[in-house]
Write an enzyme that holds these catalytic residues in place. Structure first.
Site, mmCIF file in Angstrom:
data_model
loop_
_atom_site.group_PDB
_atom_site.id
_atom_site.type_symbol
_atom_site.label_atom_id
_atom_site.label_comp_id
_atom_site.label_asym_id
_atom_site.label_seq_id
_atom_site.Cartn_x
_atom_site.Cartn_y
_atom_site.Cartn_z
ATOM 1 C CB ALA A 206 -58.485 33.636 0.501
ATOM 2 C CE1 TYR A 207 -56.371 28.643 6.370
ATOM 3 C CE2 TYR A 207 -54.494 28.162 5.681
ATOM 4 C CZ TYR A 207 -55.344 28.136 6.308
ATOM 5 O OH TYR A 207 -54.903 27.388 7.606
ATOM 6 C CB SER A 208 -51.589 32.363 2.084
ATOM 7 O OG SER A 208 -51.591 31.284 1.849
#
Length: 225
Positions: free
Chosen positions: A131-133
């Site tokens: 999700a962060y990436s």
């Protein structure tokens, strides 16, 4: 004439370091954050709240979008809808909300600097941080588009992609994930917030004049493209 900057996520980590560094250059800094003690307490993912805050602050010269969260440390197939959505709400929609709110005032002035924060994760992808990436890849793409849209307006828009930096945000990153992403850095150490702040200061200044929609890596040698 004194320039005014709004910095989100400015009560800790990279945002706080950027606020300190810009103040050294004589910039008037307005801190946007959810944390107590900030100049403006606002949730950047809430478009109505951002619009109201921007109306209260008025036109600015510099916007630094530092607010962000890491989100879940787990394989993609274990990530819940709410976890995915929260990361995108802060990291992507928050950057969008802030830019949309303040760009009109910059356009009226014919001058502005916008510095967004992405991550090496947005270029390489980090395991167990899908999700962060993905959210940081979205910030990179948004910056590239916005830089082209504003290229003849006097407003320059660039994005910084740090490798792992020693900040409170990484306190919640799983130790094995942190060890992995640190091992990818050829300089064999994490970065310091004040090192990143120097790059912010340049990108927020008149000294940068022929760069927009660009990605600036600060990665201790990790970046490969």
């Amino acid at each position: 004439m004194t320039k005014t900057a709004v910095i989100t996520g400015s009560m800790s980590g990279l945002g706080a370091a950027a606020a300190t560094r810009l103040a050294e250059d004589g910039v008037k800094v307005i801190r946007f954050d959810l944390a107590p003690g900030s100049d403006v307490v606002v949730d950047v993912s809430d478009s109505a709240a951002v619009d109201a805050a921007a109306a209260d602050v008025g036109p600015i010269d510099i916007l630094i979008n530092c607010a962000g969260i890491v989100g879940p440390n787990k394989p993609l197939w274990e990530v819940a809808d709410a976890e995915w959505d929260k990361v995108f709400a802060v990291n992507v929609r928050g950057t969008f909300n802030m830019a949309r709110a303040f760009i009109p005032g910059m356009r009226d002035k014919g001058w502005g600097r916008i510095v967004n924060f992405a991550s090496m994760a947005g270029k390489d992808g980090n395991p167990n941080l899908s999700a962060y990436s993905a959210s940081k890849a979205a910030v990179i793409a948004m910056t590239k588009s916005l830089g082209k849209e504003l290229a003849t307006s006097g407003i320059l828009v660039n994005v910084i992609a740090p490798a792992v930096i020693e900040t409170p945000m990484n306190d919640t990153t799983a130790p094995e994930v942190l060890a992995h992403i640190t091992s990818l850095i050829p300089m064999k150490r994490v970065g310091r917030a004040e090192e990143v702040a120097e790059l912010v200061a340049w990108l927020a200044s008149d000294k940068v004049s022929f760069s927009t929609g660009a990605v600036y890596d600060i990665s201790g040698g990790r970046a490969t493209y």
